[in-house]
Write an enzyme that holds these catalytic residues in place. Structure first.
Site, PDB file in Angstrom:
ATOM      1  N   SER A 568     -26.736 -80.688   3.910  1.00  0.00           N
ATOM      2  CA  SER A 568     -27.830 -81.516   3.446  1.00  0.00           C
ATOM      3  C   SER A 568     -28.797 -81.791   4.601  1.00  0.00           C
ATOM      4  O   SER A 568     -29.357 -80.857   5.164  1.00  0.00           O
ATOM      5  CB  SER A 568     -27.267 -82.800   2.833  1.00  0.00           C
ATOM      6  OG  SER A 568     -28.223 -83.429   2.049  1.00  0.00           O
ATOM      7  N   ASP A 653     -28.593 -78.641  -7.936  1.00  0.00           N
ATOM      8  CA  ASP A 653     -28.651 -79.677  -6.903  1.00  0.00           C
ATOM      9  C   ASP A 653     -29.877 -80.561  -7.102  1.00  0.00           C
ATOM     10  O   ASP A 653     -31.004 -80.068  -7.161  1.00  0.00           O
ATOM     11  CB  ASP A 653     -28.695 -79.009  -5.526  1.00  0.00           C
ATOM     12  CG  ASP A 653     -28.371 -79.966  -4.399  1.00  0.00           C
ATOM     13  OD1 ASP A 653     -28.659 -81.173  -4.534  1.00  0.00           O
ATOM     14  OD2 ASP A 653     -27.827 -79.512  -3.381  1.00  0.00           O
ATOM     15  N   HIS A 688     -25.204 -80.870  -5.769  1.00  0.00           N
ATOM     16  CA  HIS A 688     -25.174 -81.186  -4.347  1.00  0.00           C
ATOM     17  C   HIS A 688     -23.764 -81.329  -3.784  1.00  0.00           C
ATOM     18  O   HIS A 688     -23.483 -80.904  -2.671  1.00  0.00           O
ATOM     19  CB  HIS A 688     -25.949 -82.482  -4.111  1.00  0.00           C
ATOM     20  CG  HIS A 688     -26.354 -82.703  -2.698  1.00  0.00           C
ATOM     21  ND1 HIS A 688     -27.232 -81.880  -2.033  1.00  0.00           N
ATOM     22  CD2 HIS A 688     -26.001 -83.659  -1.795  1.00  0.00           C
ATOM     23  CE1 HIS A 688     -27.422 -82.328  -0.804  1.00  0.00           C
ATOM     24  NE2 HIS A 688     -26.676 -83.405  -0.636  1.00  0.00           N
TER      25      HIS A 688
END
Length: 716
Positions: A568, A653, A688
């Site tokens: 991320s 995501d 995610h």
């Protein structure tokens, strides 16, 4: 990318040493052709700067544009290429999966916690991916009541997440949220726990949690924008009414803020929190009058953050107002404006106050000092205070589930790189401590076989950057050991050292594992975060490079055996450091990486973007644009030799959209020099956080480990 993108996969690492069964071979890649992404002309023109973006078309699946099908075809071609390149590791991946799965106790139960007369817990069954959420009334010897059988609920779904459990004050109703797409967009349901009926009340597009008023029929929840997924409104729902007509009790006008709603532990108030990186505001309502109007506790002020804790006779306010590391103030229940605040715990330059957990007679104050977490116990009866002692060099301690207000027992969690997650109950009055449970590592685990160190690397400006390190005994510091360096470095999220049973699969094969506690986190105090954001963001990257060089210079590893990983916002870190120092790493893993910083922050239709202006800057302003462009990984790809690279993402995501890593990989392939490989793996079912089942995610971990082991020539 984002604040709620705490994708902290702290994967394992190791030290070379010792294992007789390590079989090293030369690295051989199959003769497979990588996909070549089509280039389509697109120009970004802003601030007098014209930038071509040949892969902009990859946004089309997200934007539902004409190239949507081509995007899916491209991602599938990349998946096929990755599978071909890693085919010779399939047996190893399967072995790693079974090995890591084998350490997990399949039939297990969480430590029950007491709330309003019931003991709540979850339990897992052998061979099942999910769990049962249960309770017992009054005693742990009472009959079990299964509130939700998530194993049964998840049947037929590739992804299934349940969260936000909230039981009504009379213990009759359970509100909970369900996400079946992995975009963190939950549908709220309510179950009658006496009859087992799922009520007709169904509320879509929420954050998943809900708060009960004291009338047992009114719920407050956070509604999300269907496009940007921003938390925009707090709504009120009354059981049995049409949720489409739910009243909006709070509408956030500042699209850089996150909002949420919660109930105080003493059940007297419902509070709405609205906050960004730099300022916040709390709104309060008596829980006995749900149809009333929320009032501002203290109007928001520029660069002032505060949160509120309700006690029996006053409110406590945790704030950074003229206190970089935060202080605690107090104010009467009927006079909450700032002019009535009085100092309760003063500001300290060397201690960050991060959280207050309230009880009727005690406070538990979570702090950070010298980069380590600590817990202070303060009596509300006489004002005395003491700290818990833990006795390890590098560890993590945190308050666990403490739902009951009128108790002298605080439950806390403890872990380190060598200590499995442990749950303790601590009597704040008698100071007696009881270990309730320690994570069991099936097959056996001996902490004495592993060594942990705490090191400090010097950054470019002389700042000392902490490093937490673990390896198996027998490790030789001769520069020949493989080492995996992990970091995050954003949003003030601290990457504290913790145990991971999966990581043993790397440590036992000779790797060392290190966490770089770089600026952008909050390990060393609030200034640590502020020195790694906005126009100081590059400190995050240079700190990580300094840590890598320190480990090489100390002979813990070498450039031929040093690896890096981040996810991320930590994936942004990985993208930046391989642009800045590509020669330092033999291979890197970038998970759901936020690498197209400028383009994403310019597009307010992308979920969560405006919430992030205080973290990265707003590129519509030229100084921020220029600075972001100078480090954004996608903008700075050059014709040079990059390390071997494995990139992972998820088609659904909501935090970092799939097209960021896809565009980055395409541009790297078209531009780079040398023979090192670049692999892209897109999970077509998840978002995610990856897979939702408690075992399925290990397949992703196995792929990551197999990639590292292949580069080291370790086949078993």
């Amino acid at each position: 990318m984002y604040k709620k993108r705490n994708y902290m996969i702290i994967i394992g690492a190791m030290a070379i040493a010792c294992s007789d069964n390590i079989n090293k071979q030369a690295v051989v890649w199959p003769d497979a052709s990588a996909p070549v992404a089509e280039k389509k002309s697109h120009l970004r023109i802003l601030h007098g700067d014209t930038v071509p973006d040949d892969y902009y078309w990859m946004n089309d699946y997200f934007k539902k544009g004409p190239d949507s099908g081509a995007v899916v075809s491209y991602l599938e071609a990349e998946n096929a290429y990755t599978a071909a390149m890693m085919k010779d590791t399939e047996e190893l991946q399967a072995s790693l999966f079974e090995e890591m799965k084998g350490r997990i106790k399949e039939k297990d139960e969480s430590v029950p916690y007491l709330k309003n007369g019931y003991y709540y817990y979850s339990r897992t069954e052998e061979g099942k991916q999910y769990y049962k959420f249960c309770r017992k009334k009054g005693s742990l010897d009472a009959d079990e009541e299964v509130l939700l059988d998530v194993d049964a609920m998840a049947v037929g779904y590739p992804y299934y997440a349940v969260g936000g459990f909230s039981v009504s004050p009379d213990n009759r109703f359970l509100a909970y949220g369900v996400d079946t797409v992995s975009r963190r967009e939950y549908t709220l349901y309510v179950k009658n726990l006496e009859t087992g009926e799922i009520l007709a009340d169904r509320i879509d597009r929420t954050t998943g949690g809900a708060v009960w008023a004291n009338d047992n029929k009114t719920l407050f929840y956070t509604a999300k924008n269907p496009v940007t997924l921003l938390s925009e409104k707090i709504k009120r729902h009354v059981l049995g009414t049409d949720s489409r007509k739910d009243a909006v009790v709070y509408d956030e006008k500042d699209n850089t803020n996150y909002i949420g709603v919660e109930k105080t532990k003493n059940n007297r108030y419902i509070m709405i929190y609205s906050g960004g990186t730099l300022s916040s505001e709390v709104f309060i309502l008596n829980a006995d009058t749900p149809l009333g109007t929320f009032r501002s506790f203290q109007p928001r002020q520029k660069e002032v953050l505060y949160s509120v804790t309700a006690l029996e006779d006053r409110f406590l306010i945790l704030t950074n107002d003229n206190a970089k590391n935060f202080k605690v103030m107090e104010t009467p229940l009927d006079k909450t404006a700032k002019e009535h605040w009085k100092e309760f715990i003063p500001h300290r330059e060397d201690v960050l106050v991060s959280e207050i957990d309230e009880f009727k007679n005690f406070l538990v104050i979570s702090e950070r000092k010298n980069g380590l977490t600590q817990m202070a116990i303060r009596s509300l009866e006489d004002g005395t205070q003491h700290y818990l002692d833990f006795g390890e060099q590098a560890y993590t301690v945190y308050p666990s589930t403490n739902a009951e207000y009128n108790t002298d027992i605080v439950r806390y969690g403890y872990t380190s790189l060598v200590t499995p997650s442990s749950t303790f109950d601590y009597n704040m009055r008698t100071k007696a401590k009881e270990l309730k449970k320690q994570q069991e590592v099936v097959g056996g685990y001996n902490a004495e076989e592993y060594v942990t160190e705490r090191l400090f690397a010097a950054a470019e400006d002389g700042t000392k950057i902490p490093i937490s390190l673990v390896y198996k005994k027998g490790f030789v510091k001769n520069g020949q050991a493989p080492l995996l360096l992990y970091a995050y470095g954003s949003y003030g999220a601290s990457m504290d050292p913790s145990f991971n049973s999966s990581r043993l699969s790397l440590l036992n094969r000779g790797f060392a594992y290190a966490i770089a506690h770089i600026r952008g986190g909050e390990e060393m105090g609030r200034h640590w975060y502020e020195d790694g954001k906005m126009m100081k963001k590059k400190n995050t990257f240079t700190d990580f490079i300094a840590c890598g060089k320190y480990l090489v210079n100390g002979k813990y590893t070498s450039e031929r055996h040093l690896y890096a990983q981040g996810g991320s916002a930590g994936g942004l870190l990985i993208g930046a450091v391989i642009n800045m120092a590509p020669e330092l790493w033999n291979g890197v893993i970038a998970q759901v990486p936020f690498v197209d910083v400028v383009n994403t922050m310019l597009d307010e239709t992308i979920p969560l973007t405006t919430n992030e202006y205080d973290e990265w800057g707003n590129p519509n302003e030229k100084p921020a644009y220029d600075y972001m462009k100078s480090y954004s990984p996608y903008e700075n790809v050059e014709a040079k030799e990059y390390p071997n690279l494995l990139v992972t993402t998820g088609l659904h995501d909501s935090q970092v959209q799939y097209f960021e890593p896809a565009k980055w990989v395409a541009k790297l392939r078209a531009t780079k020099q040398g023979q090192n490989v670049i692999l892209l793996k897109t999970d077509m079912d998840y978002g995610h956080g990856g897979a939702s089942g408690r075992f399925d995610y290990l397949k992703d971990v196995a792929l990551n480990y197999a990639f590292l082991l292949k580069l080291e020539g370790i086949r078993k």
